[in-house]
Design a protein around this motif. Structure first.
Motif, PDB file in Angstrom:
ATOM      1  N   ARG A  55       0.861  -1.179   0.000  1.00 31.76           N
ATOM      2  CA  ARG A  55       0.000   0.000   0.000  1.00 31.76           C
ATOM      3  C   ARG A  55       0.898   1.229   0.000  1.00 31.76           C
ATOM      4  O   ARG A  55       1.934   1.248   0.676  1.00 31.76           O
ATOM      5  N   LEU A  71      -4.653   6.780   3.277  1.00 28.62           N
ATOM      6  CA  LEU A  71      -5.280   5.457   3.308  1.00 28.62           C
ATOM      7  C   LEU A  71      -5.522   5.064   4.753  1.00 28.62           C
ATOM      8  O   LEU A  71      -4.678   5.307   5.620  1.00 28.62           O
ATOM      9  N   LEU A  73      -6.265   1.597   6.716  1.00 20.72           N
ATOM     10  CA  LEU A  73      -6.350   0.156   6.537  1.00 20.72           C
ATOM     11  C   LEU A  73      -6.308  -0.530   7.882  1.00 20.72           C
ATOM     12  O   LEU A  73      -5.926   0.065   8.891  1.00 20.72           O
ATOM     13  N   GLU A  74      -6.732  -1.780   7.882  1.00 20.04           N
ATOM     14  CA  GLU A  74      -6.697  -2.567   9.101  1.00 20.04           C
ATOM     15  C   GLU A  74      -5.924  -3.845   8.823  1.00 20.04           C
ATOM     16  O   GLU A  74      -6.252  -4.593   7.911  1.00 20.04           O
ATOM     17  N   ARG A  79      -5.935  -0.663  13.274  1.00 21.53           N
ATOM     18  CA  ARG A  79      -6.275   0.362  12.279  1.00 21.53           C
ATOM     19  C   ARG A  79      -5.076   1.287  12.091  1.00 21.53           C
ATOM     20  O   ARG A  79      -4.557   1.845  13.062  1.00 21.53           O
TER      21      ARG A  79
END
Length: 164
Positions: A55, A71, A73-74, A79
């Protein structure tokens, strides 16, 4: 345990990527906090991270911006907010980024832009700047990256100074 490699500010320079692989060991994911985010796939391949586990966000040197500037994201129940930091004024301090991380409920906020390694837990938000993979800002700093270890919602992070 999930091991996440964190880089920023690679600026199309790959001289320390072999050191990153040797010094970081196995990595499951790669996060790139901008400034030549297009370097991320090449770095990921060199350190053994699968392309679908990369990412990246756009930094102030990414033209045209092909990826989002932020971004959320988890990973492993944690998180993570990923930004470059130029839009949060991180060169003058992490406060605006901290507020944004709290606003979105992030446990970790990853950023770059300053080219200076930073790691501090503030009010339950881990602020992590891996420094620059290629162009450290301060003369005493070698190129660096970071490793984020995640297990069952717990977080541990540390810097890796490359070639040291």
């Amino acid at each position: 345990m999930l091991r996440v490699g964190v880089v920023s500010d690679s600026h199309r320079r790959f001289g320390k990527v072999a050191s990153m692989r040797a010094q970081c060991g196995r990595l499951d994911w790669l996060l790139h906090a901008g400034d030549h985010l297009t370097d991320a796939p090449r770095i990921a391949e060199a350190v053994g991270v699968e392309p679908d586990r990369v990412r990246a966000v756009a930094g102030n040197c990414d033209f045209p911006e092909t990826e989002p500037a932020e971004l959320l994201l988890e990973l492993a129940g944690v998180r993570i907010l990923l930004v470059h930091g130029h839009q949060h004024g991180v060169k003058t301090g992490p406060q605006r980024l901290l507020y944004r991380a709290q606003e979105v409920g992030a446990r970790v906020a990853v950023f770059g832009h300053s080219h200076i390694p930073f790691l501090e837990d503030v009010g339950g938000v881990l602020l992590l700047n891996p420094g620059s993979l290629s162009m450290p800002r301060r003369p005493q700093d070698p190129p660096s990256c970071a490793v984020l270890e995640l297990v069952d919602g717990a977080v541990r992070a540390y810097h890796v100074f490359l070639g040291v």
